[in-house]
Scaffold this motif. Structure first.
Motif, PDB file in Angstrom:
ATOM      1  N   TYR A 344       0.855  -1.191   0.000  1.00  0.00           N
ATOM      2  CA  TYR A 344       0.000   0.000   0.000  1.00  0.00           C
ATOM      3  C   TYR A 344       0.891   1.242   0.000  1.00  0.00           C
ATOM      4  CZ  TYR A 344       0.986   1.175   4.863  1.00  0.00           C
ATOM      5  OH  TYR A 344       1.596   1.573   6.016  1.00  0.00           O
ATOM      6  N   ASP A 345       0.297   2.367  -0.353  1.00  0.00           N
ATOM      7  CA  ASP A 345       1.051   3.623  -0.428  1.00  0.00           C
ATOM      8  C   ASP A 345       0.756   4.454   0.821  1.00  0.00           C
ATOM      9  OD1 ASP A 345       2.354   5.932  -1.085  1.00  0.00           O
ATOM     10  OD2 ASP A 345       1.553   6.070  -3.124  1.00  0.00           O
ATOM     11  N   VAL A 346       1.781   4.637   1.667  1.00  0.00           N
ATOM     12  CA  VAL A 346       1.588   5.380   2.915  1.00  0.00           C
ATOM     13  C   VAL A 346       1.286   6.846   2.661  1.00  0.00           C
ATOM     14  CG1 VAL A 346       3.071   3.811   4.226  1.00  0.00           C
ATOM     15  CG2 VAL A 346       4.090   5.782   3.070  1.00  0.00           C
ATOM     16  N   LYS A 347       1.585   7.338   1.448  1.00  0.00           N
ATOM     17  CA  LYS A 347       1.365   8.748   1.143  1.00  0.00           C
ATOM     18  C   LYS A 347      -0.094   9.046   0.801  1.00  0.00           C
ATOM     19  CE  LYS A 347       6.062   9.177  -0.703  1.00  0.00           C
ATOM     20  NZ  LYS A 347       6.882   9.492  -1.915  1.00  0.00           N
ATOM     21  N   LYS A 348      -0.878   7.991   0.581  1.00  0.00           N
ATOM     22  CA  LYS A 348      -2.275   8.190   0.197  1.00  0.00           C
ATOM     23  C   LYS A 348      -3.171   8.036   1.414  1.00  0.00           C
ATOM     24  CE  LYS A 348      -1.253   6.712  -4.485  1.00  0.00           C
ATOM     25  NZ  LYS A 348      -1.273   5.640  -5.467  1.00  0.00           N
ATOM     26  N   ASP A 349      -4.174   8.907   1.486  1.00  0.00           N
ATOM     27  CA  ASP A 349      -5.032   8.959   2.681  1.00  0.00           C
ATOM     28  C   ASP A 349      -5.942   7.744   2.808  1.00  0.00           C
ATOM     29  OD1 ASP A 349      -3.952  11.399   3.378  1.00  0.00           O
ATOM     30  OD2 ASP A 349      -5.452  12.546   2.236  1.00  0.00           O
ATOM     31  N   SER A 419      -2.021  -3.696 -15.379  1.00  0.00           N
ATOM     32  CA  SER A 419      -1.579  -2.328 -15.677  1.00  0.00           C
ATOM     33  C   SER A 419      -1.158  -1.697 -14.356  1.00  0.00           C
ATOM     34  CB  SER A 419      -2.706  -1.522 -16.324  1.00  0.00           C
ATOM     35  OG  SER A 419      -3.837  -1.462 -15.470  1.00  0.00           O
ATOM     36  N   SER A 420      -0.115  -0.890 -14.379  1.00  0.00           N
ATOM     37  CA  SER A 420       0.404  -0.336 -13.136  1.00  0.00           C
ATOM     38  C   SER A 420       1.036   1.029 -13.377  1.00  0.00           C
ATOM     39  CB  SER A 420       1.436  -1.297 -12.520  1.00  0.00           C
ATOM     40  OG  SER A 420       1.848  -0.840 -11.247  1.00  0.00           O
ATOM     41  N   SER A 421       0.836   1.909 -12.406  1.00  0.00           N
ATOM     42  CA  SER A 421       1.425   3.251 -12.442  1.00  0.00           C
ATOM     43  C   SER A 421       1.540   3.746 -11.004  1.00  0.00           C
ATOM     44  CB  SER A 421       0.543   4.184 -13.273  1.00  0.00           C
ATOM     45  OG  SER A 421      -0.705   4.392 -12.624  1.00  0.00           O
ATOM     46  N   ASP A 422       1.860   5.033 -10.847  1.00  0.00           N
ATOM     47  CA  ASP A 422       1.926   5.608  -9.498  1.00  0.00           C
ATOM     48  C   ASP A 422       0.567   5.637  -8.825  1.00  0.00           C
ATOM     49  OD1 ASP A 422       4.599   5.992  -9.872  1.00  0.00           O
ATOM     50  OD2 ASP A 422       4.417   8.082 -10.517  1.00  0.00           O
ATOM     51  N   GLU A 423      -0.498   5.519  -9.634  1.00  0.00           N
ATOM     52  CA  GLU A 423      -1.852   5.554  -9.069  1.00  0.00           C
ATOM     53  C   GLU A 423      -2.265   4.211  -8.488  1.00  0.00           C
ATOM     54  OE1 GLU A 423      -3.598   8.366  -8.866  1.00  0.00           O
ATOM     55  OE2 GLU A 423      -1.831   9.345  -9.739  1.00  0.00           O
ATOM     56  N   GLY A 424      -1.537   3.152  -8.841  1.00  0.00           N
ATOM     57  CA  GLY A 424      -1.880   1.830  -8.330  1.00  0.00           C
ATOM     58  C   GLY A 424      -1.748   0.745  -9.393  1.00  0.00           C
ATOM     59  N   THR A 425      -2.238  -0.438  -9.068  1.00  0.00           N
ATOM     60  CA  THR A 425      -2.084  -1.600  -9.961  1.00  0.00           C
ATOM     61  C   THR A 425      -3.429  -2.324 -10.089  1.00  0.00           C
ATOM     62  OG1 THR A 425       0.208  -1.888  -9.248  1.00  0.00           O
ATOM     63  CG2 THR A 425      -0.829  -3.770 -10.350  1.00  0.00           C
ATOM     64  N   THR A 426      -3.709  -2.797 -11.320  1.00  0.00           N
ATOM     65  CA  THR A 426      -4.918  -3.583 -11.567  1.00  0.00           C
ATOM     66  C   THR A 426      -4.540  -4.872 -12.290  1.00  0.00           C
ATOM     67  OG1 THR A 426      -6.306  -1.608 -11.741  1.00  0.00           O
ATOM     68  CG2 THR A 426      -7.173  -3.647 -12.691  1.00  0.00           C
ATOM     69  N   PHE A 427      -4.928  -6.012 -11.718  1.00  0.00           N
ATOM     70  CA  PHE A 427      -4.721  -7.315 -12.353  1.00  0.00           C
ATOM     71  C   PHE A 427      -6.058  -7.823 -12.889  1.00  0.00           C
ATOM     72  CE2 PHE A 427      -0.787  -7.300  -9.982  1.00  0.00           C
ATOM     73  CZ  PHE A 427       0.075  -8.027 -10.793  1.00  0.00           C
TER      74      PHE A 427
END
Length: 453
Positions: A344-349, A419-427
């Motif tokens: 998970y991304d700690v920078k996201k609320d 698909s994956s980017s800084d916004e997240g990942t989708t499988f």
């Protein structure tokens, strides 16, 4: 499953080749039988016409008739009668054959002339023995103009029959060559197919050997590294105790590190055992209960989900019951979901993990999306490799999870992409499934949405 599919394809190909060969043999037999019958009929007609014309010509009916006229020798009379009888026998035999009008007319003219000669033989035999040769010839003179024309027509017919025989022989030769070529092609195809299968097997064995070497190296490294760390920490603790130079906080930190390394070893060994189990075990299909599987995954990782404050949502919308190998489907769901929770991304609320499952008549469609740290662009080609971990600051797990996912998807003849980017990942996973009978009211009972915090 893939091996079974290859075996099925090979059997199907061999069956097709065998059917092709049998069809070719059947066609060859039919064609040769048909032409053999035509050849037999042509030879019978040729024998018929040769018998009629041959018994007319040199040393035949006319030759012996004239000798009997000129010499009054009974031997020539007998030979002429024999020749007529052979002509008559051939003429009667011709009635059993399907002749053209021209052929029939020519035979009629020849036989009519032969009958005239035969009648004149009897006249001559019963005539005055003192008649001169000229008188005898005048008495039984026959107009054989029509017979000559008929004989010429028969010769023309014989020549055309010979051409027909040659054409049939050429057709049979051409068909035989084609049949042989097709048979050689079929055998060569089977041989080539076996070579391809052997080549694929050799490549797969080579790849498997390389994977085993890599697996052995990485496994030994991943097992040795935490053991080395544990050994060093234990030595430091023992030294601190022996020298009376330890404090409680420092000792607690070292013990926690040892515990962390032990947990990592346990997780690695568990993953290795699971991988081995997937490789050697076969599982029968059973009805899939996604609510139960996802619930098991969430309960097993509840501490991590709550710790990372993950908003976990599911949307299962199925039109029917599905059957597949539950263990492999569970491994696919579990490994992707756990990775999404861990990274998970700690920078996201509001970190989240969303699981959506729907279907059609043949397939299951599984989508697992998160808004985590994503997969680095330079590492996307390595996602399904063994012992590969990304995001060095979040080096969590054994690096085998996605390898197990890909192996399970391939085993089930499914597909997976992401698909994956800084916004997240989708499988996105697609799995072919079998129909389960007795699914009344299934949609109402097994379509659900839930959100867990």
């Amino acid at each position: 499953m893939l091996v079974n599919a290859n075996i099925f394809k090979k059997k199907l190909f061999l069956a097709s080749v065998l059917m092709f060969i049998l069809l070719g043999i059947s066609c060859a037999y039919y064609f040769s039988s048909k032409n053999r019958k035509a050849v037999v009929e042509l030879n019978q007609r040729i024998d018929l016409f040769v018998s009629v014309v041959g018994n007319f010509g040199y040393n035949g009916l006319i030759h012996n008739f004239k000798n009997y006229v000129n010499r009054s020798n009974e031997a020539y009379y007998k030979k002429a009668v024999i020749k007529f009888n052979e002509i008559e026998e051939a003429y009667l035999r011709s009635k059993d054959y399907k002749l053209s009008d021209t052929e029939r007319e020519s035979l009629e003219n020849l036989f009519s002339t032969a009958q005239e000669y035969r009648n004149n033989l009897e006249i001559l035999k019963n005539s005055d023995k003192n008649l001169s040769a000229e008188e005898r010839d005048y008495l039984v003179r026959v107009d054989d103009t029509q017979a000559d024309l008929a004989a010429k027509e028969v010769i023309r017919i014989l020549e055309s029959k010979e051409v027909q025989l040659n054409n049939i022989s050429q057709d049979i030769s051409r068909f035989s060559v084609v049949a042989i070529v097709l048979l050689i092609f079929a055998m060569a195809s089977m041989y080539y197919f076996d070579l391809l299968a052997l080549d694929r097997t050799n490549k797969k064995l080579t790849q498997t050997n390389e994977e085993l070497l890599q697996f052995s190296y990485r496994t030994s490294h991943d097992l040795r590294s935490p053991l080395t760390t544990i050994s060093i920490l234990c030595d430091l603790i023992v030294r601190s105790i022996e020298t009376n130079r330890f404090n409680e906080n420092d000792l607690r930190v070292k013990v926690e590190k040892i515990k962390s390394r032990v947990n990592h070893l346990a997780e690695l060994i568990s993953s290795l055992l699971e991988l081995a189990r997937l490789d050697v075990s076969t599982h029968s299909n059973e009805e899939l209960d996604f609510e139960a599987m996802i619930s098991d995954i969430v309960i097993s990782n509840e501490y991590l989900i709550e710790k990372n404050k993950i908003q976990f949502a599911t949307d299962v919308d199925l039109s029917r019951a599905h059957s597949s190998q539950r263990v492999r489907v569970f491994q696919i769901l579990s490994n992707i979901i756990i990775n999404a929770v861990k990274y998970y991304d700690v920078k996201k609320d509001s970190p989240f993990v969303n699981v959506e499952i729907h279907d059609d008549i043949n397939n299951l469609y599984i989508t697992i999306a998160d808004n985590g740290v994503g997969i680095p662009c330079e590492s996307k080609s390595q996602v399904y490799e063994q012992f590969v971990r990304f995001n060095e600051d979040k080096s969590i797990g054994t690096g085998i999870g996605m390898y197990i996912v890909k192996k399970s998807v391939d085993y089930l003849n499914g597909t997976i992409d992401f698909s994956s980017s800084d916004e997240g990942t989708t499988f996105n996973v697609v799995i072919p499934t079998s129909l389960v009978t007795s699914t009344d009211n299934y949609v109402a009972q097994n379509s659900s949405k839930s959100i867990l915090h």
